[in-house]
Design an enzyme around this catalytic site. Structure first.
Site, PDB file in Angstrom:
ATOM      1  N   ASP A 140       0.816  -1.210   0.000  1.00 56.08           N
ATOM      2  CA  ASP A 140       0.000   0.000   0.000  1.00 56.08           C
ATOM      3  C   ASP A 140       0.854   1.267   0.000  1.00 56.08           C
ATOM      4  O   ASP A 140       0.549   2.234  -0.702  1.00 56.08           O
ATOM      5  CB  ASP A 140      -0.923  -0.015   1.223  1.00 56.08           C
ATOM      6  CG  ASP A 140      -1.716   1.257   1.373  1.00 56.08           C
ATOM      7  OD1 ASP A 140      -2.741   1.396   0.692  1.00 56.08           O
ATOM      8  OD2 ASP A 140      -1.306   2.130   2.166  1.00 56.08           O
ATOM      9  N   GLY A 168      -4.530   2.591  -0.347  1.00 51.20           N
ATOM     10  CA  GLY A 168      -4.478   1.978  -1.671  1.00 51.20           C
ATOM     11  C   GLY A 168      -5.137   0.616  -1.704  1.00 51.20           C
ATOM     12  O   GLY A 168      -5.851   0.271  -2.650  1.00 51.20           O
ATOM     13  N   ASP A 169      -4.919  -0.178  -0.668  1.00 51.24           N
ATOM     14  CA  ASP A 169      -5.507  -1.516  -0.612  1.00 51.24           C
ATOM     15  C   ASP A 169      -7.028  -1.445  -0.555  1.00 51.24           C
ATOM     16  O   ASP A 169      -7.728  -2.213  -1.222  1.00 51.24           O
ATOM     17  CB  ASP A 169      -4.983  -2.271   0.608  1.00 51.24           C
ATOM     18  CG  ASP A 169      -3.561  -2.785   0.405  1.00 51.24           C
ATOM     19  OD1 ASP A 169      -3.108  -2.836  -0.747  1.00 51.24           O
ATOM     20  OD2 ASP A 169      -2.916  -3.148   1.405  1.00 51.24           O
ATOM     21  N   TYR A 170      -7.553  -0.525   0.251  1.00 49.18           N
ATOM     22  CA  TYR A 170      -9.005  -0.402   0.350  1.00 49.18           C
ATOM     23  C   TYR A 170      -9.600   0.161  -0.933  1.00 49.18           C
ATOM     24  O   TYR A 170     -10.678  -0.249  -1.369  1.00 49.18           O
ATOM     25  CB  TYR A 170      -9.394   0.438   1.561  1.00 49.18           C
ATOM     26  CG  TYR A 170      -9.403  -0.374   2.832  1.00 49.18           C
ATOM     27  CD1 TYR A 170     -10.537  -1.071   3.222  1.00 49.18           C
ATOM     28  CD2 TYR A 170      -8.267  -0.479   3.626  1.00 49.18           C
ATOM     29  CE1 TYR A 170     -10.545  -1.843   4.376  1.00 49.18           C
ATOM     30  CE2 TYR A 170      -8.259  -1.247   4.776  1.00 49.18           C
ATOM     31  CZ  TYR A 170      -9.403  -1.930   5.143  1.00 49.18           C
ATOM     32  OH  TYR A 170      -9.412  -2.705   6.273  1.00 49.18           O
ATOM     33  N   GLY A 173      -9.643  -2.722  -3.311  1.00 53.99           N
ATOM     34  CA  GLY A 173     -10.680  -3.686  -2.945  1.00 53.99           C
ATOM     35  C   GLY A 173     -12.054  -3.213  -3.369  1.00 53.99           C
ATOM     36  O   GLY A 173     -12.857  -3.990  -3.917  1.00 53.99           O
TER      37      GLY A 173
END
Length: 394
Positions: A140, A168-170, A173
């Site tokens: 991230d 970034g990950d969220y 997702g």
């Protein structure tokens, strides 16, 4: 009882850590059968993260809610045979390995469509399936750095600061879930599956609202506690370091704020007559607001006056306070989620996607390999074969 949107949909989930599990978690919320394929003995990396309660990672629970866990060795030919059989009845495959990883096991998109031609195949990676960055390792923070987010966070005369969340990950997702929903709608209309390429960098880059400004040649960078264009729009500090978020960028709100502060003449002050002039004189704007706030021993009193004048303002609360706030429980933002950690479950995030006819339902995250026997039995393996395989991989 209302049928869930994705009831009957089978998802094969080859994801770990955050971005991929967040994506497939939404599918589980809306009724899909999400089969989480996990490495023997250790499973998803998140299972090893701290803090741990009764041997269960707190970090693992929310992203993996509502899923089934299949403990399997992908390096073993027998493991790959099981995946091949599952693919025959799979609608969606989601993976978040470095591009090319599943190809080594014979499960690239080109391989899988030979087994299930109409599959929706979503690959989530740090930098995308193609391009010069695609094979680089990344997390991230890499996406935060390359998207401009870190450069835009902090004060201009100090070092940049990373985000407090794994943004970034969220973002990836959420983007993956939206893309899968779109692809399933396309499949419903045409019968066609497709490949989806999602990256954490792309997803976070799409949140950078200053890109167009930079593209016009303007230099943009971090602006501390204030907005790059809007004013007043930021964090303002009063006595004893007590702070308020105050957002009054347009003329109507600036008039209300001026009246709340007891200075209606600010509306006609040449420094403050427009948002552009206020941004150009941001130090003066900050000074008049913070001078007013400093007259209050308790900043809540200032907040009450601003609220009476319909000026948007908010106190900054801690994450712990969020979990204790009645309105969050009433809204369902905070819920008690069933968990192996405790008989009473855990305090967790609730669903932020709210649909009146097909509401999401969050349920327990699986223990490692919890559903291996169930799934292998469905595939026709005998009890002896299942015992042999589970003993070999557990």
């Amino acid at each position: 009882m209302t049928k869930k949107v994705y009831e009957g949909l089978r998802v094969l989930d080859f994801t770990a850590n955050v971005a991929g599990p967040i994506c497939t978690g939404f599918l589980a919320d809306f009724g899909a059968e999400v089969i989480k394929v996990e490495r023997p003995k250790v499973g998803d990396d998140l299972r090893g993260y701290s803090p741990q309660v009764n041997g269960v990672s707190v970090m693992f629970e929310y992203p993996n809610r509502g899923k089934k866990s299949l403990e399997i060795d992908m390096k073993d030919p027998e493991g790959r045979e099981i995946i091949t059989k599952l693919l025959e009845t799979t609608d969606v495959l989601v993976e978040n390995f470095r591009p090319g990883t599943l190809k080594k096991f014979g499960f690239s998109y080109d391989d899988v469509i030979k087994i299930k031609p109409d599959i929706v195949y979503c690959a989530i990676s740090s930098f995308g399936a193609e391009g010069e960055l695609s094979q680089l390792p990344g997390f991230d923070l890499s996406a935060q750095a390359l998207s401009g987010f870190i450069d835009m966070t902090g004060f201009p005369d100090q070092a940049p600061i990373k985000g407090g969340f794994v943004l970034g990950d969220y973002a990836a997702g959420n983007a993956g879930y939206a893309a899968i929903a779109t692809a399933l709608y396309h499949r419903e209309r045409t019968g066609e599956g497709q490949f989806i390429d999602i990256s954490t960098l792309d997803s976070l880059l799409a949140q950078n609202g200053q890109l167009e400004v930079a593209g016009m040649g303007y230099e943009v960078t971090r602006t501390g506690n204030h907005h790059a264009s809007l004013c007043p729009f930021g964090i303002y500090t009063g006595k004893n370091n007590q702070s308020l978020i105050i957002t009054a960028p347009n003329q109507g709100l600036w008039k209300k704020l001026s009246e709340a502060m007891g200075h209606p003449e600010y509306v006609d002050d040449e420094r403050f007559v427009s948002m552009v002039s206020r941004r150009e004189n941001i130090d003066d704007v900050t000074n008049v607001i913070e001078t007013w706030l400093s007259t209050f021993e308790n900043i809540d009193d200032a907040k009450d006056i601003l609220m009476e004048h319909n000026v948007p303002c908010t106190k900054i609360v801690s994450t712990y306070e969020i979990t204790q706030t009645k309105t969050n429980w009433d809204r369902g933002n905070i819920i008690r989620l069933e968990s192996d950690m405790s008989e009473d479950g855990i305090i967790s995030r609730g669903p932020h996607l709210r649909l009146t006819k097909t509401p999401p339902v969050l349920s327990k995250a699986p223990s490692l390999g919890e559903h291996s026997v169930e799934l292998l039995t469905e595939l026709g393996y005998s009890s002896d074969e299942i015992s042999r395989l589970t003993e070999k991989w557990s």
